[in-house]
Design a protein around this motif. Structure first.
Motif, PDB file in Angstrom:
ATOM      1  N   ALA A 130       0.835  -1.209   0.000  1.00 46.54           N
ATOM      2  CA  ALA A 130       0.000   0.000   0.000  1.00 46.54           C
ATOM      3  C   ALA A 130       0.868   1.255   0.000  1.00 46.54           C
ATOM      4  O   ALA A 130       0.556   2.245  -0.670  1.00 46.54           O
ATOM      5  N   VAL A 131       1.960   1.242   0.736  1.00 43.78           N
ATOM      6  CA  VAL A 131       2.867   2.393   0.774  1.00 43.78           C
ATOM      7  C   VAL A 131       3.522   2.589  -0.603  1.00 43.78           C
ATOM      8  O   VAL A 131       3.645   3.722  -1.092  1.00 43.78           O
ATOM      9  N   PHE A 132       3.941   1.497  -1.238  1.00 47.24           N
ATOM     10  CA  PHE A 132       4.546   1.607  -2.562  1.00 47.24           C
ATOM     11  C   PHE A 132       3.543   2.181  -3.574  1.00 47.24           C
ATOM     12  O   PHE A 132       3.875   3.045  -4.381  1.00 47.24           O
ATOM     13  N   GLN A 133       2.299   1.697  -3.524  1.00 42.93           N
ATOM     14  CA  GLN A 133       1.284   2.155  -4.476  1.00 42.93           C
ATOM     15  C   GLN A 133       0.886   3.604  -4.233  1.00 42.93           C
ATOM     16  O   GLN A 133       0.405   4.290  -5.136  1.00 42.93           O
ATOM     17  N   ALA A 134       1.078   4.089  -3.016  1.00 40.64           N
ATOM     18  CA  ALA A 134       0.769   5.484  -2.689  1.00 40.64           C
ATOM     19  C   ALA A 134       1.991   6.377  -2.861  1.00 40.64           C
ATOM     20  O   ALA A 134       2.004   7.516  -2.356  1.00 40.64           O
ATOM     21  N   ASP A 135       3.002   5.894  -3.565  1.00 43.36           N
ATOM     22  CA  ASP A 135       4.228   6.666  -3.819  1.00 43.36           C
ATOM     23  C   ASP A 135       4.894   7.119  -2.524  1.00 43.36           C
ATOM     24  O   ASP A 135       5.469   8.218  -2.442  1.00 43.36           O
ATOM     25  N   GLY A 136       4.829   6.263  -1.485  1.00 37.54           N
ATOM     26  CA  GLY A 136       5.489   6.570  -0.222  1.00 37.54           C
ATOM     27  C   GLY A 136       4.718   7.521   0.673  1.00 37.54           C
ATOM     28  O   GLY A 136       5.176   7.819   1.785  1.00 37.54           O
ATOM     29  N   GLN A 137       3.560   8.016   0.230  1.00 46.04           N
ATOM     30  CA  GLN A 137       2.775   8.946   1.047  1.00 46.04           C
ATOM     31  C   GLN A 137       1.967   8.154   2.073  1.00 46.04           C
ATOM     32  O   GLN A 137       1.110   7.348   1.717  1.00 46.04           O
ATOM     33  N   ARG A 138       2.219   8.440   3.331  1.00 51.03           N
ATOM     34  CA  ARG A 138       1.644   7.622   4.392  1.00 51.03           C
ATOM     35  C   ARG A 138       0.152   7.911   4.615  1.00 51.03           C
ATOM     36  O   ARG A 138      -0.595   7.020   4.993  1.00 51.03           O
ATOM     37  N   GLY A 139      -0.271   9.137   4.388  1.00 47.73           N
ATOM     38  CA  GLY A 139      -1.685   9.462   4.567  1.00 47.73           C
ATOM     39  C   GLY A 139      -2.580   8.654   3.623  1.00 47.73           C
ATOM     40  O   GLY A 139      -3.494   7.950   4.075  1.00 47.73           O
ATOM     41  N   PRO A 140      -2.335   8.729   2.291  1.00 47.72           N
ATOM     42  CA  PRO A 140      -3.137   7.924   1.363  1.00 47.72           C
ATOM     43  C   PRO A 140      -3.012   6.430   1.627  1.00 47.72           C
ATOM     44  O   PRO A 140      -3.979   5.683   1.454  1.00 47.72           O
ATOM     45  N   LEU A 152      -5.664   1.415   3.492  1.00 48.75           N
ATOM     46  CA  LEU A 152      -5.687   0.245   4.377  1.00 48.75           C
ATOM     47  C   LEU A 152      -6.808   0.318   5.408  1.00 48.75           C
ATOM     48  O   LEU A 152      -7.132  -0.696   6.053  1.00 48.75           O
ATOM     49  N   GLY A 153      -7.381   1.518   5.566  1.00 45.80           N
ATOM     50  CA  GLY A 153      -8.433   1.683   6.561  1.00 45.80           C
ATOM     51  C   GLY A 153      -7.918   1.683   7.985  1.00 45.80           C
ATOM     52  O   GLY A 153      -8.598   1.204   8.891  1.00 45.80           O
ATOM     53  N   ILE A 154      -6.689   2.222   8.184  1.00 45.95           N
ATOM     54  CA  ILE A 154      -6.098   2.257   9.521  1.00 45.95           C
ATOM     55  C   ILE A 154      -5.655   3.678   9.848  1.00 45.95           C
ATOM     56  O   ILE A 154      -5.579   4.555   8.973  1.00 45.95           O
ATOM     57  N   HIS A 155      -5.320   3.924  11.118  1.00 46.70           N
ATOM     58  CA  HIS A 155      -4.847   5.236  11.545  1.00 46.70           C
ATOM     59  C   HIS A 155      -3.385   5.407  11.128  1.00 46.70           C
ATOM     60  O   HIS A 155      -2.641   4.426  10.986  1.00 46.70           O
ATOM     61  N   ARG A 156      -2.972   6.664  10.964  1.00 42.05           N
ATOM     62  CA  ARG A 156      -1.586   6.936  10.558  1.00 42.05           C
ATOM     63  C   ARG A 156      -0.596   6.392  11.587  1.00 42.05           C
ATOM     64  O   ARG A 156       0.487   5.926  11.229  1.00 42.05           O
ATOM     65  N   ASN A 157      -0.936   6.461  12.878  1.00 43.80           N
ATOM     66  CA  ASN A 157      -0.028   5.940  13.905  1.00 43.80           C
ATOM     67  C   ASN A 157       0.124   4.424  13.790  1.00 43.80           C
ATOM     68  O   ASN A 157       1.218   3.873  14.005  1.00 43.80           O
ATOM     69  N   THR A 158      -0.992   3.748  13.446  1.00 40.70           N
ATOM     70  CA  THR A 158      -0.922   2.297  13.256  1.00 40.70           C
ATOM     71  C   THR A 158      -0.009   1.973  12.075  1.00 40.70           C
ATOM     72  O   THR A 158       0.800   1.032  12.126  1.00 40.70           O
ATOM     73  N   LEU A 159      -0.141   2.775  11.017  1.00 40.71           N
ATOM     74  CA  LEU A 159       0.717   2.580   9.841  1.00 40.71           C
ATOM     75  C   LEU A 159       2.177   2.785  10.216  1.00 40.71           C
ATOM     76  O   LEU A 159       3.052   2.001   9.811  1.00 40.71           O
ATOM     77  N   ARG A 160       2.440   3.827  11.011  1.00 39.36           N
ATOM     78  CA  ARG A 160       3.830   4.107  11.410  1.00 39.36           C
ATOM     79  C   ARG A 160       4.411   2.937  12.196  1.00 39.36           C
ATOM     80  O   ARG A 160       5.554   2.521  11.961  1.00 39.36           O
ATOM     81  N   ASP A 161       3.609   2.347  13.103  1.00 38.39           N
ATOM     82  CA  ASP A 161       4.101   1.220  13.906  1.00 38.39           C
ATOM     83  C   ASP A 161       4.398   0.013  13.007  1.00 38.39           C
ATOM     84  O   ASP A 161       5.402  -0.692  13.206  1.00 38.39           O
TER      85      ASP A 161
END
Length: 501
Positions: free
Chosen positions: A442-452, A457-466
């Motif tokens: 998902a990160v690769f498909q969003a060009d490294g942008q964590r918000g998109p 993924l339907g998760i919070h940005r903090n969850t993504l960061r972890d």
């Protein structure tokens, strides 16, 4: 058709032929005139009746009079004697001989109106015969439509009435049935195509460069209905046949089926040496309409996608076609008519169809998942895998993609980079490994942008960061480093493609 000989044969008129023309011309009308030039008012096939009021017996302008009528392609000249001339002028007879225009004598007791009425009666009788013949032909066609009438028999009946060469063409332009001489004149100028269904996948080709009579058109219309009804056939059997072809196509795309198995479905068909796999994407309704359109020949090599749709409301399907410009363009045209985007896979040997399938699968991410659902009107998108080939595909096309040793090398390389996230690793629970791999993709498909990426993924940005922190720890690579990102993406795709193979 009313011929000049039929008019001359009527005993009540007593017409006498003085000079014959070329053949036995068909009559289109009759005109009485004393004008020297009426070519502007003629269309060809007319009988011209005259008494020669404006010319003397020896007038040289008789030659010009006949020359004009010859250029107008009249069927003949009727000269009434005993009104202005006691006999047909010799210059007129001579000119008719030179220009090969039929000339006959109308005796004094016979008025021109009697000749006109006789021609009109002959034409009415001819039209009635033609109408009756057309009606009988239509009745034969429609009566037999209740049984198993062979398409070739229908075409023969139409040809008998119309004199045309006819062919029945399938969705891939193959000739399903035809009259004897159709093959030699198929591409002639003047060929008319009649669609036998709403999609235009079944067509009747009618070859001829002369206008059809109303009776001929009515017979063709009746025959078209019979062909359309007969070829659509029983819906249940069509569904079963389509399912058999779809299973075979899915097997070819996955590599589980061998090309020679086609003989089970149709022994007379042969697969081309080179093929292309085409992925089509659109709304579920458009994909369904595309799959269920009438098909014939190799055009039936379609299959539903086994993968889940990329977005709600979307659907994906596949088609396999010959690697020729005509075949690919035809397939793309049909897809565009159904508002479907398409990805055209690389050319591949039919024995390795999976190679083309994988190349198209790789480029599916380039298709929008929202445009088919929300953009209207729109122009469907076409992407060619081999015209903009990613480096990964180019590398994977080397060697034997189907080979066991080649697949083992790919898996080993992927496992070396991904470590515990590799499909071959057992260090993590399967659901956890899947979650982390999905996060990385998902990160690769969003060009490294964590918000998109978090939104997708339907998760919070903090969850993504972890999760990303954990991925970096397990793989010993940093997603902030371009080289590390490239290696991780490359390893993911290696394992995915190796797993597909």
């Amino acid at each position: 058709m009313v011929a000049l000989s039929q008019l001359l044969a009527l005993p009540d008129l007593g017409l006498r032929l003085l000079q014959s023309g070329p053949g036995d011309p068909e009559l289109s009308w009759v005109s009485t005139t004393e004008l020297l030039d009426l070519s502007e008012y003629l269309e060809g096939g007319e009988i011209i009746l005259t008494t020669g009021l404006t010319l003397e017996a020896d007038d040289p302008r008789w030659r010009d009079f006949v020359a004009v009528l010859s250029r107008a392609r009249v069927a003949g000249i009727g000269f009434g004697i005993g009104v202005n001339h006691d006999r047909v002028p010799a210059p007129l007879v001579s000119a008719a001989s030179v220009y090969r225009v039929a000339l006959f004598e109308v005796p004094l007791p016979v008025p021109f109106i009697a000749v006109s009425k006789a021609i009109a009666e002959l034409m009415r009788a001819d039209e009635l015969r033609a109408a009756r013949g057309a009606l009988r032909a239509q009745q034969r066609l429609l009566d037999r439509s209740r049984g198993d009438q062979d398409p070739a028999e229908v075409l023969a009946n139409i040809a008998q009435v119309t004199g045309r060469q006819l062919g029945l063409l399938g969705s891939d332009n193959t000739v399903l049935a035809s009259t004897g001489g159709f093959a030699s004149v198929r591409d002639s100028v003047g060929t008319e195509y009649i669609s036998l269904d709403a999609e235009g996948s079944l067509r009747l080709a009618v070859v001829g460069d002369t206008p059809l009579s109303p009776e001929g058109r009515s017979v063709i219309a009746a025959g078209s209905m019979v062909l359309g009804m007969g070829l659509r056939g029983d819906r249940l059997e069509e569904t079963r046949e389509r399912e058999r072809w779809e299973r075979f196509t899915a097997g070819l795309l996955s590599g589980r089926e061998q090309p020679h198995s086609l003989a089970i479905l149709n022994p007379s068909l042969q697969l081309p040496a080179l093929v292309r796999a085409i992925a089509v994407q659109g709304t579920a309704e458009d994909i369904s309409a595309w799959r269920h359109r009438p098909r014939s020949g190799l055009d039936r090599l379609i299959a539903a996608s086994q993968s889940p749709p990329r977005a709600a409301g979307l659907a994906l399907a596949w088609q396999l076609c010959a690697d020729t410009d005509a075949a690919v363009e035809g397939a793309l045209k049909v897809a565009a008519n159904h508002q479907l985007d398409a990805v055209v896979g690389r050319s591949a040997p039919v024995t390795n169809t999976a190679l083309s399938y994988r190349s198209a699968s790789t480029r599916l991410r380039s298709l929008s998942v929202t445009a088919p659902l929300y953009t209207a009107p729109r122009t469907p998108v076409v992407i060619w895998a081999d015209r903009d080939t990613p480096l990964l595909d180019a590398l994977l096309s080397m060697g034997d993609p189907q080979g066991t040793e080649e697949g083992s090398r790919r898996r080993a390389l992927g496992a070396h980079v991904l470590g515990p996230l590799s499909l071959a690793s057992s260090e993590l629970a399967e659901h956890e490994r899947h979650m982390l791999r999905e996060t990385m993709s998902a990160v690769f498909q969003a060009d490294g942008q964590r918000g998109p990426a978090a939104t997708a993924l339907g998760i919070h940005r903090n969850t993504l960061r972890d999760r990303l922190t954990r991925i970096e720890r397990l793989t010993e690579r940093s997603l902030a480093d371009a080289d590390d990102r490239s290696e991780l993406w490359f390893a993911l795709r290696l394992e995915e493609i190796a797993d597909e193979g």
